[in-house]
Write a protein that holds these residues in place. Structure first.
Motif, PDB file in Angstrom:
ATOM      1  N   VAL A 109      23.333  38.587  37.769  1.00 42.45           N
ATOM      2  CA  VAL A 109      24.277  37.087  38.230  1.00 42.45           C
ATOM      3  C   VAL A 109      25.806  36.882  38.419  1.00 42.45           C
ATOM      4  O   VAL A 109      26.370  36.412  38.424  1.00 42.45           O
ATOM      5  CB  VAL A 109      23.983  35.807  37.619  1.00 42.45           C
ATOM      6  N   PRO A 110      26.581  38.201  38.515  1.00 41.42           N
ATOM      7  CA  PRO A 110      28.128  38.281  38.577  1.00 41.42           C
ATOM      8  C   PRO A 110      28.795  37.685  39.927  1.00 41.42           C
ATOM      9  O   PRO A 110      27.694  37.565  41.168  1.00 41.42           O
ATOM     10  CB  PRO A 110      28.801  39.712  38.851  1.00 41.42           C
ATOM     11  N   THR A 111      29.548  36.945  39.968  1.00 36.97           N
ATOM     12  CA  THR A 111      29.588  36.580  41.746  1.00 36.97           C
ATOM     13  C   THR A 111      31.642  37.537  41.260  1.00 36.97           C
ATOM     14  O   THR A 111      32.288  37.667  40.413  1.00 36.97           O
ATOM     15  CB  THR A 111      30.312  35.187  41.277  1.00 36.97           C
ATOM     16  N   LEU A 112      32.173  37.300  42.244  1.00 36.06           N
ATOM     17  CA  LEU A 112      33.840  37.481  42.986  1.00 36.06           C
ATOM     18  C   LEU A 112      34.674  36.361  42.214  1.00 36.06           C
ATOM     19  O   LEU A 112      35.304  37.512  41.031  1.00 36.06           O
ATOM     20  CB  LEU A 112      34.444  37.354  43.985  1.00 36.06           C
ATOM     21  N   THR A 113      34.246  35.100  41.452  1.00 29.96           N
ATOM     22  CA  THR A 113      35.412  34.859  40.676  1.00 29.96           C
ATOM     23  C   THR A 113      35.160  34.925  39.398  1.00 29.96           C
ATOM     24  O   THR A 113      36.013  35.436  38.366  1.00 29.96           O
ATOM     25  CB  THR A 113      34.976  32.768  41.057  1.00 29.96           C
ATOM     26  N   LEU A 114      34.335  35.746  38.793  1.00 31.82           N
ATOM     27  CA  LEU A 114      34.009  36.000  37.210  1.00 31.82           C
ATOM     28  C   LEU A 114      34.497  37.134  37.529  1.00 31.82           C
ATOM     29  O   LEU A 114      35.424  37.779  35.920  1.00 31.82           O
ATOM     30  CB  LEU A 114      32.270  36.226  37.386  1.00 31.82           C
ATOM     31  N   LEU A 115      34.719  38.201  38.355  1.00 27.64           N
ATOM     32  CA  LEU A 115      34.744  39.719  38.143  1.00 27.64           C
ATOM     33  C   LEU A 115      36.259  39.811  37.992  1.00 27.64           C
ATOM     34  O   LEU A 115      36.535  39.984  37.207  1.00 27.64           O
ATOM     35  CB  LEU A 115      34.488  40.711  39.542  1.00 27.64           C
ATOM     36  N   ALA A 116      36.801  39.086  38.815  1.00 25.83           N
ATOM     37  CA  ALA A 116      38.368  39.049  39.121  1.00 25.83           C
ATOM     38  C   ALA A 116      38.627  38.163  38.141  1.00 25.83           C
ATOM     39  O   ALA A 116      40.057  39.069  37.932  1.00 25.83           O
ATOM     40  CB  ALA A 116      38.641  38.036  41.009  1.00 25.83           C
ATOM     41  N   GLY A 117      38.249  36.867  37.601  1.00 30.69           N
ATOM     42  CA  GLY A 117      38.784  36.921  36.237  1.00 30.69           C
ATOM     43  C   GLY A 117      38.604  37.044  35.272  1.00 30.69           C
ATOM     44  O   GLY A 117      40.153  37.162  34.656  1.00 30.69           O
ATOM     45  N   ALA A 118      38.219  38.272  35.060  1.00 30.22           N
ATOM     46  CA  ALA A 118      37.646  39.147  33.962  1.00 30.22           C
ATOM     47  C   ALA A 118      38.494  39.901  34.039  1.00 30.22           C
ATOM     48  O   ALA A 118      39.156  40.872  32.892  1.00 30.22           O
ATOM     49  CB  ALA A 118      36.417  39.691  34.155  1.00 30.22           C
ATOM     50  N   ALA A 119      39.086  40.707  35.131  1.00 30.45           N
ATOM     51  CA  ALA A 119      39.229  41.638  35.298  1.00 30.45           C
ATOM     52  C   ALA A 119      40.853  41.460  34.989  1.00 30.45           C
ATOM     53  O   ALA A 119      42.255  42.022  34.192  1.00 30.45           O
ATOM     54  CB  ALA A 119      39.580  42.586  36.867  1.00 30.45           C
ATOM     55  N   PHE A 120      41.748  39.482  35.536  1.00 28.83           N
ATOM     56  CA  PHE A 120      43.301  39.531  35.191  1.00 28.83           C
ATOM     57  C   PHE A 120      42.606  39.285  33.647  1.00 28.83           C
ATOM     58  O   PHE A 120      44.014  40.037  33.001  1.00 28.83           O
ATOM     59  CB  PHE A 120      42.997  38.115  35.701  1.00 28.83           C
ATOM     60  N   VAL A 121      41.872  38.846  33.294  1.00 26.50           N
ATOM     61  CA  VAL A 121      42.167  38.192  31.450  1.00 26.50           C
ATOM     62  C   VAL A 121      42.476  40.115  30.858  1.00 26.50           C
ATOM     63  O   VAL A 121      43.035  40.088  29.611  1.00 26.50           O
ATOM     64  CB  VAL A 121      41.211  37.793  30.981  1.00 26.50           C
ATOM     65  N   GLU A 122      41.509  40.385  31.029  1.00 27.20           N
ATOM     66  CA  GLU A 122      41.725  42.516  30.382  1.00 27.20           C
ATOM     67  C   GLU A 122      43.294  43.436  30.881  1.00 27.20           C
ATOM     68  O   GLU A 122      44.055  43.335  29.625  1.00 27.20           O
ATOM     69  CB  GLU A 122      40.596  42.961  31.057  1.00 27.20           C
ATOM     70  N   GLY A 123      43.202  42.345  31.930  1.00 23.96           N
ATOM     71  CA  GLY A 123      45.145  43.582  31.884  1.00 23.96           C
ATOM     72  C   GLY A 123      46.374  42.379  31.378  1.00 23.96           C
ATOM     73  O   GLY A 123      46.922  42.934  30.812  1.00 23.96           O
ATOM     74  N   ILE A 124      46.194  41.053  30.475  1.00 26.41           N
ATOM     75  CA  ILE A 124      47.092  40.101  29.814  1.00 26.41           C
ATOM     76  C   ILE A 124      46.587  41.112  28.747  1.00 26.41           C
ATOM     77  O   ILE A 124      47.588  41.067  27.588  1.00 26.41           O
ATOM     78  CB  ILE A 124      46.726  38.543  29.578  1.00 26.41           C
ATOM     79  N   ALA A 125      45.304  41.279  28.615  1.00 24.41           N
ATOM     80  CA  ALA A 125      45.863  41.874  26.916  1.00 24.41           C
ATOM     81  C   ALA A 125      45.445  43.337  26.737  1.00 24.41           C
ATOM     82  O   ALA A 125      45.790  43.329  25.547  1.00 24.41           O
ATOM     83  CB  ALA A 125      43.706  41.947  26.729  1.00 24.41           C
ATOM     84  N   GLN A 126      45.061  43.726  27.926  1.00 25.10           N
ATOM     85  CA  GLN A 126      45.830  45.429  27.980  1.00 25.10           C
ATOM     86  C   GLN A 126      47.632  45.221  27.816  1.00 25.10           C
ATOM     87  O   GLN A 126      47.957  46.226  27.492  1.00 25.10           O
ATOM     88  CB  GLN A 126      45.802  45.675  28.746  1.00 25.10           C
ATOM     89  N   SER A 127      48.151  44.188  27.734  1.00 26.50           N
ATOM     90  CA  SER A 127      49.421  44.248  28.454  1.00 26.50           C
ATOM     91  C   SER A 127      50.246  44.284  26.658  1.00 26.50           C
ATOM     92  O   SER A 127      51.382  44.396  26.065  1.00 26.50           O
ATOM     93  CB  SER A 127      49.875  43.387  28.922  1.00 26.50           C
ATOM     94  N   GLY A 128      49.218  42.709  26.064  1.00 21.29           N
ATOM     95  CA  GLY A 128      49.737  42.642  25.292  1.00 21.29           C
ATOM     96  C   GLY A 128      49.216  44.256  24.019  1.00 21.29           C
ATOM     97  O   GLY A 128      49.923  44.120  22.993  1.00 21.29           O
ATOM     98  N   TYR A 129      48.117  44.879  23.628  1.00 21.32           N
ATOM     99  CA  TYR A 129      47.766  45.430  23.195  1.00 21.32           C
ATOM    100  C   TYR A 129      48.921  47.060  23.671  1.00 21.32           C
ATOM    101  O   TYR A 129      49.727  47.713  22.338  1.00 21.32           O
ATOM    102  CB  TYR A 129      46.374  46.288  23.143  1.00 21.32           C
ATOM    103  N   GLU A 130      49.606  47.311  24.636  1.00 22.58           N
ATOM    104  CA  GLU A 130      50.649  48.452  24.760  1.00 22.58           C
ATOM    105  C   GLU A 130      51.852  47.913  24.674  1.00 22.58           C
ATOM    106  O   GLU A 130      52.164  48.981  23.805  1.00 22.58           O
ATOM    107  CB  GLU A 130      50.318  48.472  26.234  1.00 22.58           C
ATOM    108  N   SER A 131      52.658  46.910  24.655  1.00 23.85           N
ATOM    109  CA  SER A 131      53.403  46.450  23.987  1.00 23.85           C
ATOM    110  C   SER A 131      53.154  45.947  22.828  1.00 23.85           C
ATOM    111  O   SER A 131      53.997  46.557  21.915  1.00 23.85           O
ATOM    112  CB  SER A 131      54.349  44.815  24.428  1.00 23.85           C
ATOM    113  N   ALA A 132      52.346  45.703  22.094  1.00 26.92           N
ATOM    114  CA  ALA A 132      52.654  45.780  20.489  1.00 26.92           C
ATOM    115  C   ALA A 132      52.245  47.441  19.858  1.00 26.92           C
ATOM    116  O   ALA A 132      53.148  47.308  18.833  1.00 26.92           O
ATOM    117  CB  ALA A 132      51.410  45.062  19.870  1.00 26.92           C
ATOM    118  N   GLY A 133      51.461  48.221  20.803  1.00 30.23           N
ATOM    119  CA  GLY A 133      51.337  49.322  20.283  1.00 30.23           C
ATOM    120  C   GLY A 133      52.464  50.204  20.445  1.00 30.23           C
ATOM    121  O   GLY A 133      53.067  51.507  18.986  1.00 30.23           O
ATOM    122  N   ALA A 134      53.917  50.410  20.724  1.00 32.22           N
ATOM    123  CA  ALA A 134      54.386  50.896  21.415  1.00 32.22           C
ATOM    124  C   ALA A 134      55.832  50.196  20.343  1.00 32.22           C
ATOM    125  O   ALA A 134      56.662  51.538  20.068  1.00 32.22           O
ATOM    126  CB  ALA A 134      55.203  50.088  23.378  1.00 32.22           C
TER     127      ALA A 134
END
Length: 456
Positions: A109-134
């Motif tokens: 039952v995946p939808t474009l909205t769900l996939l796009a939202g998850a990709a955006f949130v994952e991008g936010i999380a990756q940015s936080g992890y990389e900044s703290a890691g750096a």
């Protein structure tokens, strides 16, 4: 109770740093492999759900947007919050986003909205992890920092090779499998970060406003000649490399080269980067770093000039492999200098400024490559990129004296207010002491991402 001797205390501290660096390294490796595995199938799943290549491109763009929009905020937070907690929280947020995708895809039952939202949130999380890691990397680097940074470069290249292969294999088992593996990888990485014993909390002596912190990070990079150089260099090399890769792909595609051969070309480039990173410690033990900088900078120009005469896929692959073999040598040297020059309380912001500038300028590279390939011959396009690399090489050579200057690590500014003043003083001192090299360069140089780590 007998007091521990200074040598015993140092030995114990070195052992702890080595252990924590291994945990830091493994957490990043697991995170990157899982993300690469799911990243390659994300557009495939989107395409299967929507039937639209544009929709697949939208999801990819939102993932990048999440990273870029969040980067300035994440950089400031990485110098204000406990970095270990921030890294763990970011990894668990990414795990939650991918868990939603896994459940939806597994249930059909995946939808474009769900996939796009998850990709955006994952991008936010990756940015936080990389900044703290750096921001945290300075605390866990062993004494031989160039060797450790070379291991980080090697890890990144190895993940770029193994991740897509793993993702493709898992996708054959089921569309949902790569996302499940990504969830597990995020959780495992969070557990490894939690096991780090070193205190990663930023060293801050005063509290200022969010905007003041953000401006202080930008000012510090701008007023430090070496940091300015590395930022400009990293942005330029990211742009040229991004355009070069698309140039090779598009040129080979117009010549009717099979897709599998084009994929092999990119794999060879990644292998070249891995070999260069693994060989960096041996090179640094035998050759002076500034000699490496000059040789690698101009050798890349020569290789791209030779590439202008290449007509077969294996020629492109060999030349790309050699270019990517040389680039980690420069990245390790420049990243080491950036970490050395930046106070602990500003590591997150400085790394984020450098990384964000590089990513923003890399974004239009594919478009430029496409326009040039459409309107010019492969020979002319390669020579254009060789000229761009020559400009970077000349800029690097002109800033050698600043790059080689010793760093006074005992008097570095630890507060944001002091950072601006210290940066301005350093800029003036470097201009006075740099002589012809500094003045010929114009605005002083700056430093690479990290990875780089950086990125990553």
């Amino acid at each position: 109770m007998a007091a521990h001797s200074p040598s015993a205390v140092k030995t114990e501290e070195d052992a702890r740093r080595s252990r924590d660096f291994r945990l830091y390294w493994m957490a990043g490796a697991i995170d990157q492999i899982g993300s690469q595995a799911s990243g390659i199938v994300f557009p495939l799943v989107t395409l299967a759900v929507t039937g639209s290549p544009a929709a697949a491109g939208l999801v990819g763009a939102l993932a990048l947007a999440g990273r870029l929009v969040t980067a300035p905020v994440a950089g400031v937070l990485a110098d204000r919050l406990p970095r270990k907690r921030m890294m763990i929280g970011a990894l668990l947020l990414a795990a939650a986003a991918m868990a939603v995708v896994f459940v939806a895809v597994a249930a059909g039952v995946p939808t474009l909205t769900l996939l796009a939202g998850a990709a955006f949130v994952e991008g936010i999380a990756q940015s936080g992890y990389e900044s703290a890691g750096a921001g945290a990397i300075r605390r866990v680097l062993p004494a031989d920092d160039k060797k450790a940074l070379a291991r980080l470069e090697a890890r990144n290249h190895a993940a770029q090779i193994a991740g897509p292969v793993l993702g493709g294999a898992l996708y054959q088992l089921g569309r949902w499998v790569p996302f499940l593996v990504d969830v597990v990888s995020y959780v495992l990485a969070a557990g490894l970060v939690a096991a780090i014993r070193t205190d990663l909390t930023p060293d801050r002596q005063e509290r200022t406003s969010f905007l003041s912190d953000l401006r202080a990070g930008l000012r510090f990079v701008w007023h430090q000649p070496v940091l300015r150089f590395v930022t400009i260099w990293a942005a330029g090399i990211n742009f040229v490399f991004g355009a070069l890769i698309y140039y090779a792909i598009l040129t080979a595609g117009r010549q009717g080269t099979p897709a599998v051969s084009i994929g092999l070309l990119l794999t060879i480039a990644s292998v070249g980067g891995l070999v260069g990173a693994l060989g960096a410690p041996l090179v640094f033990s035998r050759v002076r770093p500034m000699t490496v900088v000059v040789f690698a900078s101009w050798a890349m120009v020569a290789l791209v000039v030779v590439m202008s005469q290449a007509r077969q896929t294996w020629n492109y692959g060999l030349l790309f492999g050699l270019v990517f073999l040389l680039s980690p040598l420069l990245g390790v040297i420049f990243q080491s200098r950036a970490i050395e020059l930046t106070p602990d309380g500003m590591q997150g912001r400085v790394a984020t400024v450098m990384g964000t500038v590089g990513e923003v300028l890399q974004t239009p590279a594919p478009l430029l490559a496409g326009v040039l390939v459409a309107w010019q011959s492969p020979t002319v396009v390669a020579l254009v990129f060789a000229a761009a690399l020559a400009v970077l090489a000349a800029y690097t050579t002109a800033n050698l004296r600043r790059l080689a200057a010793p760093v006074d690590t005992g008097t570095g500014p630890e507060t944001d207010q002091d950072a601006g003043a210290a940066g301005r003083g350093t800029d003036q001192d470097a201009s006075a002491a740099g002589g012809g090299a500094g003045q010929d360069a114009g605005p002083a140089g700056r430093e690479t991402q990290a990875t780089e780590e950086v990125r990553g």
